[in-house]
Design an enzyme around this catalytic site. Structure first.
Site, PDB file in Angstrom:
ATOM      1  N   GLY A  15      -7.599  25.319  38.512  1.00  0.00           N
ATOM      2  CA  GLY A  15      -7.719  23.884  38.209  1.00  0.00           C
ATOM      3  C   GLY A  15      -7.890  23.024  39.458  1.00  0.00           C
ATOM      4  O   GLY A  15      -8.009  23.538  40.583  1.00  0.00           O
ATOM      5  N   SER A 129       5.526  14.882  38.665  1.00  0.00           N
ATOM      6  CA  SER A 129       4.643  13.713  38.650  1.00  0.00           C
ATOM      7  C   SER A 129       5.456  12.436  38.818  1.00  0.00           C
ATOM      8  O   SER A 129       6.614  12.358  38.379  1.00  0.00           O
ATOM      9  CB  SER A 129       3.937  13.685  37.289  1.00  0.00           C
ATOM     10  OG  SER A 129       3.295  12.452  37.093  1.00  0.00           O
ATOM     11  N   TYR A 153       3.911  13.946  27.486  1.00  0.00           N
ATOM     12  CA  TYR A 153       3.536  14.629  28.743  1.00  0.00           C
ATOM     13  C   TYR A 153       4.603  14.387  29.815  1.00  0.00           C
ATOM     14  O   TYR A 153       5.101  15.314  30.456  1.00  0.00           O
ATOM     15  CB  TYR A 153       2.167  14.140  29.244  1.00  0.00           C
ATOM     16  CG  TYR A 153       1.914  14.538  30.679  1.00  0.00           C
ATOM     17  CD1 TYR A 153       1.606  15.856  31.004  1.00  0.00           C
ATOM     18  CD2 TYR A 153       2.040  13.608  31.721  1.00  0.00           C
ATOM     19  CE1 TYR A 153       1.423  16.243  32.330  1.00  0.00           C
ATOM     20  CE2 TYR A 153       1.845  13.982  33.046  1.00  0.00           C
ATOM     21  CZ  TYR A 153       1.536  15.304  33.344  1.00  0.00           C
ATOM     22  OH  TYR A 153       1.364  15.675  34.655  1.00  0.00           O
ATOM     23  N   LYS A 157       7.460  16.963  31.959  1.00  0.00           N
ATOM     24  CA  LYS A 157       7.715  17.055  33.403  1.00  0.00           C
ATOM     25  C   LYS A 157       9.196  16.824  33.688  1.00  0.00           C
ATOM     26  O   LYS A 157       9.813  17.517  34.495  1.00  0.00           O
ATOM     27  CB  LYS A 157       6.866  16.030  34.162  1.00  0.00           C
ATOM     28  CG  LYS A 157       5.381  16.335  34.144  1.00  0.00           C
ATOM     29  CD  LYS A 157       5.063  17.563  34.966  1.00  0.00           C
ATOM     30  CE  LYS A 157       3.689  18.104  34.683  1.00  0.00           C
ATOM     31  NZ  LYS A 157       3.422  19.422  35.242  1.00  0.00           N
ATOM     32  N   ASN A 203      -8.959   9.622  33.619  1.00  0.00           N
ATOM     33  CA  ASN A 203      -8.490   8.976  34.847  1.00  0.00           C
ATOM     34  C   ASN A 203      -9.580   8.128  35.476  1.00  0.00           C
ATOM     35  O   ASN A 203     -10.767   8.339  35.259  1.00  0.00           O
ATOM     36  CB  ASN A 203      -7.985  10.034  35.831  1.00  0.00           C
ATOM     37  CG  ASN A 203      -6.773  10.771  35.295  1.00  0.00           C
ATOM     38  OD1 ASN A 203      -6.834  11.962  35.014  1.00  0.00           O
ATOM     39  ND2 ASN A 203      -5.673  10.071  35.106  1.00  0.00           N
ATOM     40  N   ARG A 297      -4.461  -0.718  28.652  1.00  0.00           N
ATOM     41  CA  ARG A 297      -4.280   0.573  27.972  1.00  0.00           C
ATOM     42  C   ARG A 297      -2.791   0.699  27.620  1.00  0.00           C
ATOM     43  O   ARG A 297      -1.938   0.531  28.511  1.00  0.00           O
ATOM     44  CB  ARG A 297      -4.711   1.695  28.918  1.00  0.00           C
ATOM     45  CG  ARG A 297      -4.655   3.078  28.335  1.00  0.00           C
ATOM     46  CD  ARG A 297      -5.305   4.117  29.249  1.00  0.00           C
ATOM     47  NE  ARG A 297      -4.635   4.245  30.543  1.00  0.00           N
ATOM     48  CZ  ARG A 297      -5.008   5.076  31.510  1.00  0.00           C
ATOM     49  NH1 ARG A 297      -6.086   5.843  31.334  1.00  0.00           N
ATOM     50  NH2 ARG A 297      -4.361   5.133  32.654  1.00  0.00           N
ATOM     51  N   ASP A 300       0.474   1.761  30.000  1.00  0.00           N
ATOM     52  CA  ASP A 300       0.249   1.642  31.445  1.00  0.00           C
ATOM     53  C   ASP A 300       1.293   0.733  32.092  1.00  0.00           C
ATOM     54  O   ASP A 300       1.704  -0.270  31.507  1.00  0.00           O
ATOM     55  CB  ASP A 300      -1.140   1.043  31.733  1.00  0.00           C
ATOM     56  CG  ASP A 300      -2.203   2.115  31.864  1.00  0.00           C
ATOM     57  OD1 ASP A 300      -1.860   3.316  31.816  1.00  0.00           O
ATOM     58  OD2 ASP A 300      -3.385   1.750  32.006  1.00  0.00           O
TER      59      ASP A 300
END
Ligand code: NAD
Ligand code: WQD
Length: 344
Positions: A15, A129, A153, A157, A203, A297, A300
């Site tokens: 990746g 992250s 997500y 993490k 992104n 969005r 955010d």
């Protein structure tokens, strides 16, 4: 006598970040073994890495949730440490398919850690992250800022960080690095490897790059009414090669420690707005990049950037590449890849 190279298992090494870190590890004298199921990457990356470093990494196509495969890998190779990149990373998708995210990111990490424990391999560098800081209460973000998650997500993490902290506290000998990435962008200078999102990029940077090539018409700027200097969102963008070198520094730190839990931000400490990014990319590419301001969005945050002191103090590492370099390298890669009509 020539010393034997140490082998690092890199999950998700095909990746975006894993491939750049593989290059950095090879350049630092490690042998890299990649485990990747190719769910979000292209095996051609391996040959591209070989063009850069002269050495194609060993590759096993497979899934981190396959415990039998992991056990075989740990018994067949003398693995010194694991760098764990494999995971799903699309915030929006994680809200639509939470179970897939918990299975891949949390269950996958558990399988990996159980196999490591069984094989007595106790050094792990984990891709965390800045999303674990949630909506910042203060800036710059220091590593002791409270953690929270605003989407599945981010929660994966946070959960894996906690699992690693519990594991570290439970048993001697673990060397654990939690690396909290800010916004990685850019590509290797050679233009051989870079970010290749499938479908419409989520992104900002890959989207801007695709507008510059003419593949997409205009950038949608998600909100210009934030409490920031120009009203658009501010982020700490870091060159992916600086990030990769941060991993090599973290591994060196783990190796010289007797057992340590290292938690560090990998960022530059400086924030740029969406409009500043568009302007920098126009400069780097020489292309006009049209944009339109649309609604915010959902989910955010207005702004975030890293406190970088802990990384410098503990690792002696700082990001050095500038925003123009990030954009120039991303542009070189984007032109190569759109010329080859590869990637998604
Ligand atoms: P990427 O999608 O380019 O790379 C992830 C790799 O893992 C892919 O090659 C994919 O095929 C592989 N993979 C996924 N699930 C797997 C599984 N179950 N078994 C084996 N391989 C699997 O993403 P990236 O941007 O390189 O991110 C790497 C890591 O860094 C991820 O854990 C991500 O959450 C984290 N991260 C990324 C960013 C970012 O902005 N790119 C920011 C913070 C953290
Ligand atoms: C950057 C800025 C947007 C796209 C995400 C994840 C985070 C981490 C990195 C993995 C924001 C704006 C974006 C567009 C825009 N990933 N934007 N138009 O949101 O900081 O972080 O990726 O851990 O968890 O949430 O990055 O690149 O999506 O957005 O205006 O088409 O650009 O609003 O201000 P973000 P991003």
């Amino acid at each position: 006598m020539i010393a034997e190279k140490e082998t690092v298992l890199v999950t998700g090494g095909v990746g975006y970040i894993g491939s750049h870190t593989t290059v950095a590890l090879q350049e630092a004298g490690y042998r890299v073994l990649i485990l990747d199921n190719l769910c979000n990457s292209d095996v051609a990356v391996l040959k591209a890495i070989a063009k850069i470093t002269g050495e194609e990494p060993c590759f096993i196509e497979g899934d981190i949730r396959d415990r039998g495969l992991l056990d075989k890998i740990f018994s067949n190779y003398r693995i010194k440490a694991v760098m764990h990149f494999a995971g799903l990373k699309a915030v929006g998708e994680s809200a639509e398919q939470p179970l897939a995210y918990y299975d891949n990111n949390v269950n996958g990490s558990l399988q990996l850690l159980q196999a490591m424990q069984e094989a007595d391999v106790r050094t792990i560098v984990f891709s965390s992250s800045a999303t674990v800081y949630g909506d910042p209460q203060s800036l710059p973000l220091t590593e002791n800022h409270p953690r929270s998650a605003t989407n599945p997500y981010g929660n994966t993490k946070l959960m894996v960080e906690e699992i690693l902290e519990n594991l570290y506290a439970s048993e001697a000998g673990w060397r654990v690095a939690l690396l909290r990435y800010f916004n990685p962008i850019g590509a290797h200078r050679s233009g051989q490897i870079g970010e290749a999102p499938q479908g419409t990029p989520n992104n900002l940077l890959p989207y801007v790059a695709q507008v510059a090539t003419g593949r997409r018409a205009q950038v949608q700027v998600f909100g210009a009414d934030y409490d920031t200097p120009d009203g658009t969102g501010v982020r700490d963008y870091i060159h992916v090669l600086d990030l990769a070198q941060g991993h090599v520094a973290a591994l060196a730190y783990c190796k010289q420690s007797d057992g340590e839990l290292l938690t560090v931000n990998l960022g530059t400490g400086k924030g740029y707005s969406v409009l500043e990014i568009i302007a920098a990319f126009e400069q780097a590419s020489g292309k006009h990049i049209p944009y339109q301001v649309v609604a915010r969005r959902p989910g955010d945050i207005a702004e975030c950037w890293a406190d970088t002191e802990q990384a410098y103090r503990l690792l002696g590492w700082r990001a050095s590449r500038t925003l123009p370099e990030m954009c120039e390298d991303a542009w070189r890669w984007e032109q190569n890849r759109s010329g080859q009509a590869s990637g998604g």
